[in-house]
Design a protein around this motif. Structure first.
Motif, PDB file in Angstrom:
ATOM      1  N   PRO A 138       0.808  -1.231   0.000  1.00 45.86           N
ATOM      2  CA  PRO A 138       0.000   0.000   0.000  1.00 45.86           C
ATOM      3  C   PRO A 138       0.838   1.277   0.000  1.00 45.86           C
ATOM      4  CG  PRO A 138       0.018  -0.971   2.183  1.00 45.86           C
ATOM      5  CD  PRO A 138       0.720  -1.953   1.279  1.00 45.86           C
ATOM      6  N   TYR A 139       2.174   1.134   0.170  1.00 43.16           N
ATOM      7  CA  TYR A 139       3.018   2.316   0.267  1.00 43.16           C
ATOM      8  C   TYR A 139       4.010   2.391  -0.893  1.00 43.16           C
ATOM      9  CZ  TYR A 139       1.203   2.033   5.006  1.00 43.16           C
ATOM     10  OH  TYR A 139       0.370   1.944   6.081  1.00 43.16           O
ATOM     11  N   VAL A 140       4.601   3.552  -1.014  1.00 49.46           N
ATOM     12  CA  VAL A 140       5.624   3.764  -2.027  1.00 49.46           C
ATOM     13  C   VAL A 140       6.920   3.109  -1.560  1.00 49.46           C
ATOM     14  CG1 VAL A 140       6.973   5.528  -3.245  1.00 49.46           C
ATOM     15  CG2 VAL A 140       4.560   5.926  -2.755  1.00 49.46           C
ATOM     16  N   ARG A 141       7.693   2.586  -2.483  1.00 48.61           N
ATOM     17  CA  ARG A 141       8.960   1.964  -2.131  1.00 48.61           C
ATOM     18  C   ARG A 141       9.906   3.010  -1.542  1.00 48.61           C
ATOM     19  NH1 ARG A 141      12.736  -1.591  -6.299  1.00 48.61           N
ATOM     20  NH2 ARG A 141      14.033  -2.564  -4.701  1.00 48.61           N
ATOM     21  N   HIS A 142      10.704   2.577  -0.567  1.00 51.74           N
ATOM     22  CA  HIS A 142      11.642   3.499   0.086  1.00 51.74           C
ATOM     23  C   HIS A 142      12.553   4.190  -0.928  1.00 51.74           C
ATOM     24  CE1 HIS A 142      10.847   2.894   4.293  1.00 51.74           C
ATOM     25  NE2 HIS A 142      10.873   1.585   4.150  1.00 51.74           N
ATOM     26  N   LEU A 143      13.033   3.431  -1.919  1.00 53.78           N
ATOM     27  CA  LEU A 143      13.982   3.993  -2.875  1.00 53.78           C
ATOM     28  C   LEU A 143      13.368   5.128  -3.674  1.00 53.78           C
ATOM     29  CD1 LEU A 143      15.677   0.730  -4.210  1.00 53.78           C
ATOM     30  CD2 LEU A 143      16.505   2.299  -2.448  1.00 53.78           C
ATOM     31  N   ASP A 144      12.043   5.052  -3.892  1.00 56.01           N
ATOM     32  CA  ASP A 144      11.370   6.114  -4.629  1.00 56.01           C
ATOM     33  C   ASP A 144      11.309   7.412  -3.822  1.00 56.01           C
ATOM     34  OD1 ASP A 144      10.925   4.333  -6.662  1.00 56.01           O
ATOM     35  OD2 ASP A 144       8.957   3.737  -5.941  1.00 56.01           O
ATOM     36  N   LYS A 145      11.462   7.281  -2.497  1.00 54.31           N
ATOM     37  CA  LYS A 145      11.409   8.449  -1.635  1.00 54.31           C
ATOM     38  C   LYS A 145      12.796   8.827  -1.129  1.00 54.31           C
ATOM     39  CE  LYS A 145       8.485   6.632   1.274  1.00 54.31           C
ATOM     40  NZ  LYS A 145       7.553   6.540   2.423  1.00 54.31           N
ATOM     41  N   ALA A 146      13.812   8.157  -1.677  1.00 54.11           N
ATOM     42  CA  ALA A 146      15.211   8.412  -1.316  1.00 54.11           C
ATOM     43  C   ALA A 146      15.436   8.252   0.180  1.00 54.11           C
ATOM     44  CB  ALA A 146      15.637   9.805  -1.762  1.00 54.11           C
ATOM     45  N   GLU A 147      14.842   7.178   0.752  1.00 57.54           N
ATOM     46  CA  GLU A 147      15.000   6.904   2.162  1.00 57.54           C
ATOM     47  C   GLU A 147      15.637   5.529   2.350  1.00 57.54           C
ATOM     48  OE1 GLU A 147      11.314   7.156   4.148  1.00 57.54           O
ATOM     49  OE2 GLU A 147      10.983   9.268   3.707  1.00 57.54           O
ATOM     50  N   SER A 148      16.336   5.374   3.451  1.00 62.82           N
ATOM     51  CA  SER A 148      16.929   4.080   3.762  1.00 62.82           C
ATOM     52  C   SER A 148      15.864   3.133   4.282  1.00 62.82           C
ATOM     53  CB  SER A 148      18.025   4.243   4.812  1.00 62.82           C
ATOM     54  OG  SER A 148      18.460   2.984   5.261  1.00 62.82           O
ATOM     55  N   SER A 149      15.928   1.872   3.857  1.00 65.45           N
ATOM     56  CA  SER A 149      14.951   0.881   4.322  1.00 65.45           C
ATOM     57  C   SER A 149      15.577  -0.094   5.303  1.00 65.45           C
ATOM     58  CB  SER A 149      14.393   0.103   3.124  1.00 65.45           C
ATOM     59  OG  SER A 149      15.433  -0.607   2.464  1.00 65.45           O
ATOM     60  N   PHE A 150      16.791   0.185   5.764  1.00 59.46           N
ATOM     61  CA  PHE A 150      17.502  -0.782   6.592  1.00 59.46           C
ATOM     62  C   PHE A 150      16.831  -0.957   7.947  1.00 59.46           C
ATOM     63  CE2 PHE A 150      20.699  -1.829   9.805  1.00 59.46           C
ATOM     64  CZ  PHE A 150      21.139  -3.043   9.298  1.00 59.46           C
ATOM     65  N   GLY A 151      16.428  -2.184   8.221  1.00 60.33           N
ATOM     66  CA  GLY A 151      16.012  -2.553   9.564  1.00 60.33           C
ATOM     67  C   GLY A 151      14.631  -2.123   9.996  1.00 60.33           C
ATOM     68  N   ASP A 152      13.833  -1.462   9.181  1.00 61.59           N
ATOM     69  CA  ASP A 152      12.522  -1.040   9.646  1.00 61.59           C
ATOM     70  C   ASP A 152      11.451  -2.047   9.247  1.00 61.59           C
ATOM     71  OD1 ASP A 152      12.009  -0.631   6.994  1.00 61.59           O
ATOM     72  OD2 ASP A 152      11.572   1.499   7.170  1.00 61.59           O
ATOM     73  N   VAL A 156       6.956  -8.625  -4.754  1.00 60.32           N
ATOM     74  CA  VAL A 156       6.428  -7.436  -4.088  1.00 60.32           C
ATOM     75  C   VAL A 156       6.321  -6.285  -5.080  1.00 60.32           C
ATOM     76  CG1 VAL A 156       6.775  -5.774  -2.225  1.00 60.32           C
ATOM     77  CG2 VAL A 156       7.414  -8.174  -1.897  1.00 60.32           C
ATOM     78  N   HIS A 157       5.133  -5.679  -5.143  1.00 57.27           N
ATOM     79  CA  HIS A 157       4.892  -4.528  -6.016  1.00 57.27           C
ATOM     80  C   HIS A 157       4.542  -3.336  -5.139  1.00 57.27           C
ATOM     81  CE1 HIS A 157       4.465  -7.358  -9.465  1.00 57.27           C
ATOM     82  NE2 HIS A 157       3.895  -8.119  -8.541  1.00 57.27           N
ATOM     83  N   TYR A 158       5.278  -2.246  -5.282  1.00 56.41           N
ATOM     84  CA  TYR A 158       5.013  -1.052  -4.485  1.00 56.41           C
ATOM     85  C   TYR A 158       4.083  -0.097  -5.222  1.00 56.41           C
ATOM     86  CZ  TYR A 158       8.491  -2.218  -0.979  1.00 56.41           C
ATOM     87  OH  TYR A 158       9.188  -2.821   0.035  1.00 56.41           O
ATOM     88  N   ASN A 159       3.425   0.731  -4.447  1.00 55.80           N
ATOM     89  CA  ASN A 159       2.569   1.763  -5.010  1.00 55.80           C
ATOM     90  C   ASN A 159       3.424   2.770  -5.784  1.00 55.80           C
ATOM     91  OD1 ASN A 159       0.078   2.865  -5.455  1.00 55.80           O
ATOM     92  ND2 ASN A 159      -0.407   3.124  -3.291  1.00 55.80           N
ATOM     93  N   ALA A 160       2.883   3.312  -6.848  1.00 53.73           N
ATOM     94  CA  ALA A 160       3.599   4.319  -7.623  1.00 53.73           C
ATOM     95  C   ALA A 160       3.569   5.650  -6.877  1.00 53.73           C
ATOM     96  CB  ALA A 160       2.966   4.476  -8.998  1.00 53.73           C
ATOM     97  N   ALA A 161       4.681   6.387  -6.961  1.00 55.07           N
ATOM     98  CA  ALA A 161       4.777   7.661  -6.240  1.00 55.07           C
ATOM     99  C   ALA A 161       3.671   8.632  -6.659  1.00 55.07           C
ATOM    100  CB  ALA A 161       6.150   8.278  -6.476  1.00 55.07           C
ATOM    101  N   LYS A 162       3.299   8.617  -7.938  1.00 55.93           N
ATOM    102  CA  LYS A 162       2.278   9.545  -8.433  1.00 55.93           C
ATOM    103  C   LYS A 162       0.880   9.204  -7.915  1.00 55.93           C
ATOM    104  CE  LYS A 162       1.784   6.913 -12.765  1.00 55.93           C
ATOM    105  NZ  LYS A 162       0.427   6.408 -12.492  1.00 55.93           N
ATOM    106  N   ASP A 163       0.712   7.960  -7.399  1.00 57.21           N
ATOM    107  CA  ASP A 163      -0.605   7.533  -6.925  1.00 57.21           C
ATOM    108  C   ASP A 163      -0.707   7.521  -5.408  1.00 57.21           C
ATOM    109  OD1 ASP A 163      -1.376   7.095  -9.559  1.00 57.21           O
ATOM    110  OD2 ASP A 163      -0.665   5.022  -9.542  1.00 57.21           O
ATOM    111  N   VAL A 164       0.300   8.039  -4.717  1.00 59.53           N
ATOM    112  CA  VAL A 164       0.358   7.884  -3.267  1.00 59.53           C
ATOM    113  C   VAL A 164      -0.793   8.580  -2.553  1.00 59.53           C
ATOM    114  CG1 VAL A 164       1.811   9.894  -2.824  1.00 59.53           C
ATOM    115  CG2 VAL A 164       1.943   7.913  -1.305  1.00 59.53           C
ATOM    116  N   ASP A 165      -1.319   9.660  -3.112  1.00 56.31           N
ATOM    117  CA  ASP A 165      -2.402  10.401  -2.464  1.00 56.31           C
ATOM    118  C   ASP A 165      -3.788   9.930  -2.899  1.00 56.31           C
ATOM    119  OD1 ASP A 165      -0.640  12.021  -1.026  1.00 56.31           O
ATOM    120  OD2 ASP A 165      -0.417  13.395  -2.716  1.00 56.31           O
TER     121      ASP A 165
END
Length: 259
Positions: A69-83, A99-108
């Protein structure tokens, strides 16, 4: 008519938003205090599909897809380590899910990743699956059963109905009645889960991981931690500093694991 020995191709599609709520319910609010075992859930779906379609004993191939249901961490330039998001992805990948992540343009936009509908339909349109199993409670997917039906692919819906208190607020989680009515087959998964409570001694735990047998009201671990933390505040003698190192103390193995 397909041969009994022909391969049964099952498409298993998970609505990530529903799965997140279900997993949270069983872990935090249900008496089991247990989380879903994705590998076992996939195996249960395989066996159930064989029985439902009268194909017991035939080889089965499962195309398993999870729509986050969420955007992939890499699309938001965030680290995904350990969360939590990172751990969930690893658990699903090890269980054989793509695993398929939500598209950044569709997040809202309302609802979870709607790419699930298009992908599931394409699998049916190109005759890559014989049956589609959807785990969801969301009405956004109510267009899918009819589209699959036009391609001759039946749909099995795994839905959940449950309620619990969050603080003083009652929470009701129900499968959308329209989605349930349109689906060719429906399984009330909360009833299935109650039939097979997770136990360490059980030969098979279905799709729930065994719970921790330590009583919830036990203070053993809490007391131990309190003693450890209290010892850190005690004055350290010169002799103890020499044997324990420059920092005046050394962590117990349990505390060291906690960082």
């Amino acid at each position: 008519m397909p041969s009994k020995l022909s391969v049964l191709r099952v498409g298993f599609f998970l609505d990530g938003y529903t799965l997140k709520k279900v997993n949270e319910y069983y872990l935090k609010h249900h008496k089991y205090h247990s989380r879903l075992d994705f590998r076992a859930l996939k195996g249960w779906v395989r066996d159930y599909a064989m029985k439902l379609l009268g194909r017991e004993g035939c080889p089965v191939e499962v195309e398993a897809h999870y729509y986050h249901p969420y955007v992939r961490h890499l699309d938001k330039a965030e680290s995904s380590f350990g969360d939590g998001q990172d751990r969930l992805e690893k658990q699903l990948t090890l269980a054989g899910f793509e695993v398929h992540y939500n598209a950044a343009k569709d997040v809202d936009k309302m609802g979870p990743n709607m790419q699930l509908v298009e992908d599931a339909y394409l699998y049916a349109y190109y005759h890559k699956i014989d049956v589609l199993v959807l785990l969801s409670t969301q009405g956004q997917y109510s267009t899918l059963p009819e589209r699959l039906k036009r391609e001759g692919v039946p749909m099995l819906l795994l839905g959940w109905n449950f309620e619990y208190l969050k603080g003083d607020t009652p929470i009701y989680w129900k499968t959308d009645p329209g989605l349930r009515e349109l689906s060719g087959y429906y399984v009330a998964m909360e009833e299935v889960a109650e039939m097979y409570p997770p136990k360490r001694s059980a030969e098979k735990n279905l799709f729930m991981l065994p719970y921790n047998p330590q009583p919830e009201n036990s203070n053993i671990w809490k007391t131990y931690l309190q003693k450890v933390m209290a010892s850190l505040d005690e004055p350290v003698t010169h002799k103890e500093k020499t044997s324990y190192g420059k920092n005046g103390y050394r962590k117990s193995p349990a505390l060291a694991r906690l960082g």
